[in-house]
Scaffold this active site. Structure first.
Site, PDB file in Angstrom:
ATOM      1  N   ARG A 105       0.806  -1.206   0.000  1.00 29.67           N
ATOM      2  CA  ARG A 105       0.000   0.000   0.000  1.00 29.67           C
ATOM      3  C   ARG A 105       0.853   1.276   0.000  1.00 29.67           C
ATOM      4  NH1 ARG A 105      -2.992   3.461   2.279  1.00 29.67           N
ATOM      5  NH2 ARG A 105      -5.121   3.371   1.562  1.00 29.67           N
ATOM      6  N   ASP A 129      -7.472  -2.566   3.272  1.00 31.08           N
ATOM      7  CA  ASP A 129      -6.714  -3.767   3.603  1.00 31.08           C
ATOM      8  C   ASP A 129      -7.224  -4.344   4.920  1.00 31.08           C
ATOM      9  OD1 ASP A 129      -5.628  -2.127   5.523  1.00 31.08           O
ATOM     10  OD2 ASP A 129      -3.632  -2.074   4.658  1.00 31.08           O
ATOM     11  N   ASP A 318       0.518   1.019  15.768  1.00 30.96           N
ATOM     12  CA  ASP A 318       1.326  -0.124  15.325  1.00 30.96           C
ATOM     13  C   ASP A 318       1.878  -0.955  16.485  1.00 30.96           C
ATOM     14  OD1 ASP A 318       0.810   0.654  12.758  1.00 30.96           O
ATOM     15  OD2 ASP A 318       2.743   1.629  12.437  1.00 30.96           O
TER      16      ASP A 318
HETATM   17  N1  EPU Z   1      -7.084   8.579   6.185  1.00 32.06           N
HETATM   18  C1  EPU Z   1      -8.134   9.064   5.473  1.00 32.06           C
HETATM   19  N2  EPU Z   1      -7.889   9.819   4.375  1.00 32.06           N
HETATM   20  C2  EPU Z   1      -6.633  10.109   3.950  1.00 32.06           C
HETATM   21  C3  EPU Z   1      -5.532   9.609   4.690  1.00 32.06           C
HETATM   22  C4  EPU Z   1      -5.784   8.824   5.799  1.00 32.06           C
HETATM   23  O1  EPU Z   1      -9.291   8.806   5.796  1.00 32.06           O
HETATM   24  O2  EPU Z   1      -6.481  10.837   2.941  1.00 32.06           O
HETATM   25  C5  EPU Z   1      -7.335   7.753   7.377  1.00 32.06           C
HETATM   26  C6  EPU Z   1      -6.914   6.308   7.163  1.00 32.06           C
HETATM   27  O3  EPU Z   1      -7.937   5.579   6.508  1.00 32.06           O
HETATM   28  C7  EPU Z   1      -6.664   5.842   8.558  1.00 32.06           C
HETATM   29  C8  EPU Z   1      -6.136   7.087   9.260  1.00 32.06           C
HETATM   30  O4  EPU Z   1      -6.525   8.185   8.444  1.00 32.06           O
HETATM   31  O5  EPU Z   1      -7.843   5.441   9.162  1.00 32.06           O
HETATM   32  C9  EPU Z   1      -4.635   7.101   9.481  1.00 32.06           C
HETATM   33  O6  EPU Z   1      -3.974   7.055   8.244  1.00 32.06           O
HETATM   34  P1  EPU Z   1      -2.505   7.640   8.000  1.00 32.06           P
HETATM   35  O7  EPU Z   1      -2.533   8.331   6.681  1.00 32.06           O
HETATM   36  O8  EPU Z   1      -2.041   8.388   9.193  1.00 32.06           O
HETATM   37  O9  EPU Z   1      -1.672   6.311   7.912  1.00 32.06           O
HETATM   38  P2  EPU Z   1      -0.871   5.739   6.672  1.00 32.06           P
HETATM   39  O10 EPU Z   1       0.044   6.758   6.118  1.00 32.06           O
HETATM   40  O11 EPU Z   1      -1.795   5.030   5.744  1.00 32.06           O
HETATM   41  C10 EPU Z   1       1.154   4.986   8.161  1.00 32.06           C
HETATM   42  C11 EPU Z   1       1.900   3.710   8.399  1.00 32.06           C
HETATM   43  C12 EPU Z   1       1.038   2.762   9.199  1.00 32.06           C
HETATM   44  C13 EPU Z   1       0.705   3.433  10.524  1.00 32.06           C
HETATM   45  C14 EPU Z   1       0.008   4.777  10.264  1.00 32.06           C
HETATM   46  C15 EPU Z   1      -0.276   5.550  11.527  1.00 32.06           C
HETATM   47  C16 EPU Z   1       3.288   3.521   6.461  1.00 32.06           C
HETATM   48  C17 EPU Z   1       3.637   2.786   5.223  1.00 32.06           C
HETATM   49  N3  EPU Z   1       2.237   3.093   7.118  1.00 32.06           N
HETATM   50  O12 EPU Z   1      -0.013   4.622   7.411  1.00 32.06           O
HETATM   51  O13 EPU Z   1       1.825   1.603   9.446  1.00 32.06           O
HETATM   52  O14 EPU Z   1      -0.134   2.587  11.265  1.00 32.06           O
HETATM   53  O15 EPU Z   1       0.832   5.589   9.408  1.00 32.06           O
HETATM   54  O16 EPU Z   1       0.869   5.764  12.251  1.00 32.06           O
HETATM   55  O17 EPU Z   1       3.972   4.459   6.846  1.00 32.06           O
HETATM   56  C18 EPU Z   1       2.243  -0.669   9.883  1.00 32.06           C
HETATM   57  O18 EPU Z   1       3.448  -0.401   9.827  1.00 32.06           O
HETATM   58  O19 EPU Z   1       1.819  -1.769  10.305  1.00 32.06           O
HETATM   59  C19 EPU Z   1       1.275   0.334   9.467  1.00 32.06           C
HETATM   60  C20 EPU Z   1       0.013   0.065   9.196  1.00 32.06           C
END
Ligand code: EPU
Length: 434
Positions: A105, A129, A318
């Site tokens: 992703r 996911d 996480d």
């Molecule tokens: N969200 C929205 N709209 C958006 C962006 C996010 O609704 O435009 C929502 C998401 O659906 C979610 C929440 O906001 O419910 C948090 O999303 P965020 O964008 O902060 O997370 P991410 O960038 O998708 C990263 C990490 C995750 C970690 C989260 C929070 C990466 C590749 N992934 O995800 O890591 O949990 O930040 O800290 O950096 C993991 O490592 O197991 C993992 C899932």
């Protein structure tokens, strides 16, 4: 040629864990998965060779390397030096195909750099996911405010910039890590000033900002919730070391507490884990800060600890599954509240197979600690669920077989050898899937 037949008993890899061994010794961390992938994407912002060091040996790094190759970059991974070298052409391609995006992703993080550098990006939509629906609306809104034309067609997000991105005042409804990164990486090459209000403040965001600054980007407010970016005409390649993985560090801390062990985590930045380490102390552990990390010691049964996940500096989502595993064997009951990913409690059904007593209601889970768990086959549904199940297996009676190992491989570098080095009885095996 006869058509290939689906096989119901194709071999799959599993981890077999036999519980009952306190973990003792030390482990050394590598760089954070959730930083290195973005640092690799950020390399696209400058033609020439960028070198990223302290790179973890995980599957996602290989997927990101392949994605960058398809964009026209030359990528070499020097395992001995834990370094990735990315040579970016003057005119990279701009399409990220579904076959890679569906496997990882985080591929979406090429969106911002491509729009900034090439003026276009066609990135397959990742979809939801196993931890939630995971929208992209804030990424899209940010790019649109900067003048990009963004649409979606046939499963792809298509972004075009007529001329050059223009800096804009943007704000996030929620401090999304991914949206902050997309807008940040687009803004560094935009014309004029961009403000990101309610930006994410995770150490991984600070890490990208630090690398971008070294590349020549002008960013103020790093580590705060307002980022000010003054776009520049071009950036140059750099060498940058990835920030240590705070989630892997926290996982080792929980493992020490659950097994009644004594583990020193080297190469960690304890400041990135303040709340999690305090929770381990509340559970009864002794936590000592070391010059290059921390040490966690535990005697007896842990006490239950309540958890509420929030964006940084709150408690990290996480580490939520690992703390549910801890609470499942603790004295007392704990309330765990998940505020980021609506489906992240899915794995408790697997934990229940080991005898855990967890009831969920919406984004709350009530965990009543049991005196013991009993080994059973379980399936990891995502990286952190996988880690939580392995931790539970370390304390369960008898043998726990964890399926879905590829999830764990996506985020934990050398997990099995490190666990064995600490005295765990764990092996990786291939079994017939029936
Ligand atoms: N969200 C929205 N709209 C958006 C962006 C996010 O609704 O435009 C929502 C998401 O659906 C979610 C929440 O906001 O419910 C948090 O999303 P965020 O964008 O902060 O997370 P991410 O960038 O998708 C990263 C990490 C995750 C970690 C989260 C929070 C990466 C590749 N992934 O995800 O890591 O949990 O930040 O800290 O950096 C993991 O490592 O197991 C993992 C899932």
């Amino acid at each position: 040629m006869p058509a290939a037949r689906a096989s119901y008993d194709a071999p799959v890899e599993v981890l077999r864990v036999t519980g009952g061994h306190p973990l003792q010794g030390e482990v050394t961390l590598t760089g954070a998965k959730n930083s290195v992938l973005k640092l690799m994407a950020a390399a696209l912002l400058a033609p020439g060779t960028t070198t990223i060091t302290n790179v973890p040996e995980i599957l996602d790094v290989e997927i990101m390397a392949e994605l960058l190759r398809r964009l026209g970059c030359d990528v070499t991974h020097d395992l001995a030096a834990s370094a990735v070298r990315i040579t970016v052409p003057e005119n990279p391609d701009h399409r990220a195909d579904y076959d890679l995006v569906r496997r990882m992703r985080a591929s979406i993080c090429v969106l911002g750099p491509l729009v900034a550098r090439v003026g276009a990006a066609d990135v397959a939509l990742p979809g939801g996911d196993n931890i939630g629906s995971r929208g992209l609306d804030m990424h899209v809104a940010g790019l649109r405010r900067m003048g990009a034309d963004v649409s979606s067609e046939h499963g792809y997000l298509l972004a075009q910039v007529p001329d050059r991105l223009t800096g804009a005042h943007t704000w996030l409804d929620f401090p999304s890590v991914g949206a902050t990164e997309t807008i940040l990486m687009a803004a560094v090459l935009a014309r004029g000033e961009t403000v990101i209000d309610n930006a994410a403040r995770e150490p991984e965001i600070v890490d990208i900002c630090t690398m971008l600054q070294a590349m020549g980007a002008r960013i103020d407010g790093v580590g705060t919730s307002t980022l000010l970016i003054e776009g520049v005409d071009q950036l140059h390649p750099v060498e940058h070391a990835t920030v240590p993985d705070r989630i892997v560090a926290g996982t080792w801390g929980v493992a020490a507490v659950m097994t009644g062990g004594d583990v020193a985590v080297r190469g960690a930045n304890a400041e990135h884990l303040t709340i999690a380490l305090e929770k381990l102390e509340t559970a009864g552990a002794v936590v000592d800060l070391l010059a290059d990390g921390f040490r966690v010691r535990m005697e007896g049964r842990p006490r239950a600890v309540d958890i509420v996940t929030l964006p940084y500096p709150g408690f990290p989502t996480d580490l939520q599954p690992q703390f549910i595993a801890l609470n499942s064997i603790a004295e007392g009951a704990a309330l765990v509240t998940e505020n980021l990913f609506e489906a992240r409690f899915r794995f408790v059904q697997e934990l229940a197979r080991l005898g855990a007593d967890v009831r969920t209601d919406g984004h709350h889970a009530l965990v009543r600690g049991r005196g013991s768990l009993s080994g059973a086959p379980v399936e990891a549904t995502d990286i952190r669920a996988g880690a939580g199940l392995v931790l539970a297996g370390l304390v369960a009676d008898g043998c726990t077989t964890v399926y879905g190992v590829s999830h764990i491989d996506r985020g934990y570098s050398g997990f099995v050898p490190s666990l064995r080095g600490l005295g765990a009885e764990i092996s990786r095996e291939e079994v017939s899937d029936r």
